[in-house]
Design a protein around this motif. Structure first.
Motif, PDB file in Angstrom:
ATOM      1  N   ARG A 121      -7.867  -0.947   4.836  1.00  0.00           N
ATOM      2  CA  ARG A 121      -8.104  -0.164   6.065  1.00  0.00           C
ATOM      3  C   ARG A 121      -9.033  -0.969   7.211  1.00  0.00           C
ATOM      4  O   ARG A 121      -8.737  -0.805   8.439  1.00  0.00           O
ATOM      5  N   THR A 122     -10.191  -1.355   6.671  1.00  0.00           N
ATOM      6  CA  THR A 122     -10.837  -2.143   7.626  1.00  0.00           C
ATOM      7  C   THR A 122     -10.024  -3.540   8.559  1.00  0.00           C
ATOM      8  O   THR A 122     -10.133  -3.549   9.485  1.00  0.00           O
TER       9      THR A 122
ATOM     10  N   GLN B 261      -7.723  -0.242  -7.116  1.00  0.00           N
ATOM     11  CA  GLN B 261      -8.963  -0.054  -6.924  1.00  0.00           C
ATOM     12  C   GLN B 261      -9.286   0.527  -5.567  1.00  0.00           C
ATOM     13  O   GLN B 261      -8.538  -0.045  -4.386  1.00  0.00           O
ATOM     14  N   ASP B 262     -10.353   1.288  -5.540  1.00  0.00           N
ATOM     15  CA  ASP B 262     -10.891   2.011  -4.120  1.00  0.00           C
ATOM     16  C   ASP B 262     -11.261   1.033  -3.101  1.00  0.00           C
ATOM     17  O   ASP B 262     -11.087   0.932  -2.036  1.00  0.00           O
ATOM     18  N   SER B 263     -11.756  -0.172  -3.694  1.00  0.00           N
ATOM     19  CA  SER B 263     -12.260  -1.091  -2.899  1.00  0.00           C
ATOM     20  C   SER B 263     -11.068  -2.008  -2.031  1.00  0.00           C
ATOM     21  O   SER B 263     -11.438  -2.352  -0.945  1.00  0.00           O
ATOM     22  N   TRP B 264      -9.984  -2.223  -2.935  1.00  0.00           N
ATOM     23  CA  TRP B 264      -8.986  -2.886  -2.198  1.00  0.00           C
ATOM     24  C   TRP B 264      -8.409  -1.988  -0.901  1.00  0.00           C
ATOM     25  O   TRP B 264      -8.111  -2.448  -0.124  1.00  0.00           O
ATOM     26  N   THR B 265      -8.156  -0.833  -1.210  1.00  0.00           N
ATOM     27  CA  THR B 265      -7.683   0.116  -0.184  1.00  0.00           C
ATOM     28  C   THR B 265      -8.562   0.124   1.073  1.00  0.00           C
ATOM     29  O   THR B 265      -8.360   0.204   2.290  1.00  0.00           O
ATOM     30  N   LEU B 266     -10.107   0.193   0.810  1.00  0.00           N
ATOM     31  CA  LEU B 266     -10.956   0.329   1.850  1.00  0.00           C
ATOM     32  C   LEU B 266     -11.017  -0.891   2.639  1.00  0.00           C
ATOM     33  O   LEU B 266     -11.160  -0.940   3.820  1.00  0.00           O
ATOM     34  N   ASP B 267     -10.865  -2.110   1.951  1.00  0.00           N
ATOM     35  CA  ASP B 267     -11.043  -3.592   2.382  1.00  0.00           C
ATOM     36  C   ASP B 267      -9.635  -3.500   3.538  1.00  0.00           C
ATOM     37  O   ASP B 267      -9.676  -3.981   4.814  1.00  0.00           O
TER      38      ASP B 267
ATOM     39  N   TYR C  30       0.852  -1.192   0.002  1.00  0.00           N
ATOM     40  CA  TYR C  30       0.004   0.174  -0.061  1.00  0.00           C
ATOM     41  C   TYR C  30       0.830   1.170  -0.106  1.00  0.00           C
ATOM     42  O   TYR C  30       0.488   2.229  -0.751  1.00  0.00           O
TER      43      TYR C  30
ATOM     44  N   LYS D 191      -1.132   6.202  -6.844  1.00  0.00           N
ATOM     45  CA  LYS D 191      -2.792   6.106  -6.747  1.00  0.00           C
ATOM     46  C   LYS D 191      -3.000   7.728  -6.269  1.00  0.00           C
ATOM     47  O   LYS D 191      -3.991   8.216  -7.043  1.00  0.00           O
TER      48      LYS D 191
ATOM     49  N   GLU E 266      -5.962  -4.598  -9.501  1.00  0.00           N
ATOM     50  CA  GLU E 266      -6.710  -4.649  -8.417  1.00  0.00           C
ATOM     51  C   GLU E 266      -6.196  -3.601  -7.247  1.00  0.00           C
ATOM     52  O   GLU E 266      -7.021  -3.155  -6.517  1.00  0.00           O
TER      53      GLU E 266
END
Length: 664
Positions: free
Chosen positions: A174-175, A166-172, A101, A108, A163
Motif C-alpha cells: 500500500r505504501t 503477512q500484514d507487513s506485506w500488504t502494508l508495504d 494482492y 486473507k 509472506e
C-alpha cells in the motif's frame, strides 16, 4: 480550415488545460462562456474522475482497501497507463504485485474460507493477466515463483507464498502504491501544451546540431573530392595526349619507322613531368629493356608519398594562452582539435612533423615552472576539460617521441596517478589516464617511479573485481601490472603480498580475452621466479588450476601456460645480483609502439554548436602561425630483443600495439 475543424475540440481542450494550470481563472471563465456561445463544446479532461468529490488517488486507495479489483484496474487503465509508459519497470513490477494482492484478497479476508465462485473468478483474472501483459516478466527470477500461484490448492500454507499473507506485506504494498500514485498523477497534471512545446524545442535543437555536424562533414568531404577531381582532370588530359602520341607511334611502326629511346624519354617526361624532370636530365639508357617501365613505377610510388601535404603552422603562444585563460568550452574545443590534428594525420612525415611542432613549442608546458600551465587542466573543475586533456596526453603517450617529451616533466606522473585514484572508473577520463600510464610503463625510469609509488598495490585492488571494468580498462590494467612486474623491484612488491596477488591472477586466468590471458601469463612467469611466491602458488593449487584451464586453450596459450608450470616447479633460487634490472639503463622503446589506437577519438561528448568553429577549421582560422614547424630528425630506435612467441611476455607491451610478442 478543414484540418482546424477536425482537431478543434482537442486544441480548445489544450488551451483550457494550460490556462487552468497557469491559474488564469477569470480567463478560463470567459473562455468557457465564449466557447458555449459559439457552440464549441470543450472536451472533458482525461484525468477527471466521474465523481468530482473524490480525487483519483483517494478513489484508487479505497478500491485497494476494499479489494474491488474491477474499479481499481479501471482507474489504473484510465489514469495511470495514460501517463506512464507500458514498459516502465516500476509500473510493471507494481502492477504485478497488485494483481497478486487482488487474487488472494478473499483468502486473507475470510481466513481461507472464501466464496468459491468469486475466488475462481479472481484466479481466472490473474491467470489471464499472466498470459498477456504479465508474460513479459516470466523470465525474471523475482516473479517466476508466482506463475505457479493459480495452480496451488492452498497457497496460504505453501512455503513460497506465506509472506503474501503477512500484514507487513500488504502494508508495504500500500505504501509503494501511494507513493507511486502521487508521482504518476502529479506528472499527469503537467499540461500537454507545455509538454508538446518542450519536446518540439528539444527535437528542433538536436536536429539543428545534427544537421550542422553533417554540414561540416560534407564541406570537408566536398573540398577533398574537389581537389581529387582537379587532379584527375589534369591526369586525364595528360593521359589523352600521351595516348594520341602512342597511337601515332603504332601507326608509324606499321610503315616501318623505328621508335627511338629519345621518343620514349619524351613520353615519360610528358606522363610524369613533375616527377621525372631531374631524373630524365641525366643520361639514362632507355635502350635497355625495362628501363622505362621501372622508372614509371618508381615515379608512381614517389607520387603516392608526395601526395600527403604538411598541415599549416600554428600560433602556439596564442594557443597556450587560450588553453590557460579561455572559457572551459574553448579549452575543450582546442584540446579536441589538437588531438584530432594528431590522430587523423598520416603516419610518417606528416605525423612526425606535427608531433615535433608540439614538442618544440612545448605545447603542454612540460618544461614550464609556472604555477598555471596547460598540464594543470587535469585538475579543471570541468569534467569535459579534464577528459579532453587526458585524451590528448594519452595520444602523446601513444608515440615514442611523445612519451619522451612527457617524461621530462617531473610532476606529470604524480598528477596522472592522482587522477587515476580520484576519477570515476566508468569515465572516459579515467580510461585515458590509465591508457597514458600504461604507455608510460614502456619507459624504465617511469616504471621505477610507478613501482615506488605503490601502483602495484592499487592495481591488485582494482583487478579483484574485473567485471566492473570495461574491456579496454581490463586490458590496460593487466598490461600495466605485467610491465611493472617484469622489474626486480616489482617482483619484490608482489612477494610481499603473494596471496592477494595470486588470487587476482588465478581469477583472470580463465578470462575470455586472449590479451588478458597473455598478460596474466607474463605476470605469473615473472613473479614465480621468487621461491616464496612459488610456495604460495603450490599451496593454493596453482598447477591444478593451470592444467584444468590448459585443455580449453589454443596452441599458443597452451605453450605459454606450460612455461608458467615449468617456472612453478623450478627449484632455482631468486638471485638478485643476476636478475636485478633496476639500474636505469637506456630506455627500451620498440618501433612498433608508434600507433594511435581508434579509442582515442571514441564517444566524443563535445559537439560544435551552430556556426561554431571546431577541429582543424578552428586551428587554421583563429590560430594560424608562421613557420612553427621544425625539421624532424628521426630518433634512433632500439631494435629490441626477440624470443620465441610461445613463451610468456617478458618485454613491456601496450594492448594497442600487442600484435606480436615482445620477448625475453
Amino acid at each position: 480550415m478543414g484540418d482546424v475543424l477536425a482537431y478543434e475540440a482537442e486544441l480548445l481542450g489544450l488551451v483550457k488545460e494550460y490556462l487552468d494550470f497557469a491559474g488564469f481563472q477569470e480567463t478560463v471563465k470567459v473562455f468557457k462562456k465564449e466557447c458555449k456561445i459559439k457552440g464549441k463544446p470543450l472536451p472533458k479532461p482525461a484525468d477527471v474522475s466521474s465523481e468530482d468529490s473524490l480525487p483519483v488517488q483517494e478513489e484508487m486507495l479505497t478500491a485497494f482497501e476494499d479489494g474491488d479489483q474491477k474499479v481499481f484496474f479501471r482507474l489504473w487503465e484510465e489514469h495511470i497507463l495514460s501517463s506512464v509508459h507500458d514498459s516502465d519497470p516500476v509500473a510493471q513490477n507494481l502492477e504485478f504485485y497488485l494483481h497478486i494482492y487482488f487474487a488472494i484478497f478473499l483468502l486473507k479476508q475470510t481466513m481461507g474460507k472464501p466464496d468459491k465462485a468469486e475466488l475462481d473468478e479472481r484466479i481466472s483474472y490473474f491467470k489471464a493477466y499472466l498470459e498477456t501483459k504479465g508474460a513479459a516478466l516470466s523470465q525474471t527470477t523475482e516473479f517466476l515463483p508466482f506463475y505457479a500461484l493459480p495452480f496451488v490448492p492452498n497457497p496460504m500454507v505453501h512455503p513460497s507464498f506465506k509472506e503474501l499473507f503477512q500484514d507487513s506485506w500488504t502494508l508495504d504494498l500500500r505504501t509503494r502504491l501511494e507513493t507511486f500514485l502521487s508521482l504518476a498523477l502529479k506528472a499527469r497534471q503537467t499540461p500537454r501544451l507545455l509538454t508538446i512545446f518542450k519536446e518540439s524545442g528539444q527535437c528542433n535543437k538536436e536536429m539543428m546540431q545534427h544537421l550542422h555536424q553533417q554540414l561540416v562533414k560534407r564541406e570537408h568531404r566536398y573540398m577533398t573530392n574537389l581537389k581529387r577531381l582537379r587532379k584527375l582532370q589534369m591526369d586525364y588530359r595528360g593521359l589523352l595526349e600521351v595516348t594520341a602520341e602512342l597511337v601515332d607511334s603504332l601507326e608509324a611502326t606499321v610503315t616501318g619507322k623505328m621508335i627511338t629511346p629519345e621518343y620514349i624519354q619524351s613520353v615519360c617526361a610528358c606522363l610524369f613531368s613533375n616527377h621525372l624532370k631531374q631524373t630524365v636530365a641525366h643520361n639514362i639508357d632507355f635502350t635497355r629493356p625495362g628501363t622505362a617501365s621501372t622508372l614509371l613505377r618508381a615515379s608512381l610510388s614517389s607520387m603516392k608519398v608526395q601526395d600527403v601535404p604538411l598541415l599549416p603552422s600554428l600560433d602556439y603562444e596564442k594557443l597556450k594562452k587560450d588553453l590557460i585563460t579561455g572559457s572551459d568550452r574553448l579549452k575543450a574545443l582546442l584540446l579536441q582539435a589538437l588531438r584530432w590534428r594528431l590522430t587523423t594525420s598520416y603516419p610518417g612525415e606528416q605525423r612526425d612533423t606535427i608531433m615535433q611542432a608540439y614538442i618544440s613549442n612545448d605545447l603542454l608546458d612540460c618544461h614550464s615552472n609556472c604555477q598555471r600551465s596547460v598540464l594543470q587542466l587535469l585538475y579543471s573543475k570541468s569534467e569535459v576539460v579534464r577528459q579532453y586533456m587526458a585524451r590528448l596526453i594519452n595520444a602523446f603517450a601513444s608515440l615514442i617521441e611523445g612519451r619522451a617529451y612527457l617524461s621530462q616533466n617531473p610532476t606529470l606522473l604524480q598528477m596522472l596517478e592522482d587522477r587515476l585514484k580520484a576519477e570515476d572508473k566508468d569515465s572516459l577520463t579515467w580510461e585515458n589516464v590509465l591508457g597514458a600510464l600504461q604507455k608510460f610503463s614502456l619507459r624504465r625510469t617511469l616504471q621505477s617511479a610507478m613501482i615506488k609509488d605503490g601502483l602495484i598495490f592499487w592495481l591488485v585492488d582494482v583487478l579483484i573485481d574485473p567485471d566492473c571494468l570495461s574491456d579496454y580498462n581490463l586490458e590496460y590494467c593487466a598490461a600495466l601490472l605485467m610491465n611493472l612486474c617484469l622489474r626486480s623491484a616489482g617482483k619484490k612488491i608482489c612477494a610481499s603480498i603473494p596471496n592477494p596477488m595470486l588470487r587476482v591472477l588465478s581469477g583472470l586466468l580463465d578470462h575470455e580475452n586472449p590479451k588478458v590471458q597473455s598478460y596474466v601469463n607474463g605476470v605469473l612467469y615473472s613473479i614465480l621466479a621468487i621461491p616464496s611466491v612459488r610456495e604460495e602458488a603450490k599451496e593454493m593449487g596453482m598447477e591444478e588450476i593451470l592444467r584444468c584451464l590448459i585443455k580449453e586453450r589454443n596452441e599458443e596459450m597452451i605453450r605459454q601456460m606450460e612455461f608458467v608450470i615449468k617456472q612453478l616447479n623450478s627449484e632455482e633460487p631468486f638471485n638478485d645480483s643476476i636478475v636485478s634490472d633496476d639500474d636505469e639503463e637506456e630506455e627500451y622503446e620498440e618501433e612498433d609502439n608508434d600507433i594511435l589506437e581508434p579509442d582515442l577519438d571514441k564517444d566524443e561528448v563535445l559537439l560544435p554548436q551552430l556556426g561554431e568553429l571546431s577541429g582543424e577549421k578552428l586551428l587554421t582560422t583563429e590560430y594560424l602561425g608562421i613557420m612553427t614547424h621544425t625539421p624532424k630528425s628521426k630518433k634512433k630506435q632500439f631494435a629490441g630483443v626477440h624470443q620465441c612467441i610461445d613463451e610468456p611476455l617478458q618485454r613491456p607491451v601496450t594492448p594497442g600495439y600487442h600484435r606480436t610478442a615482445y620477448l625475453m
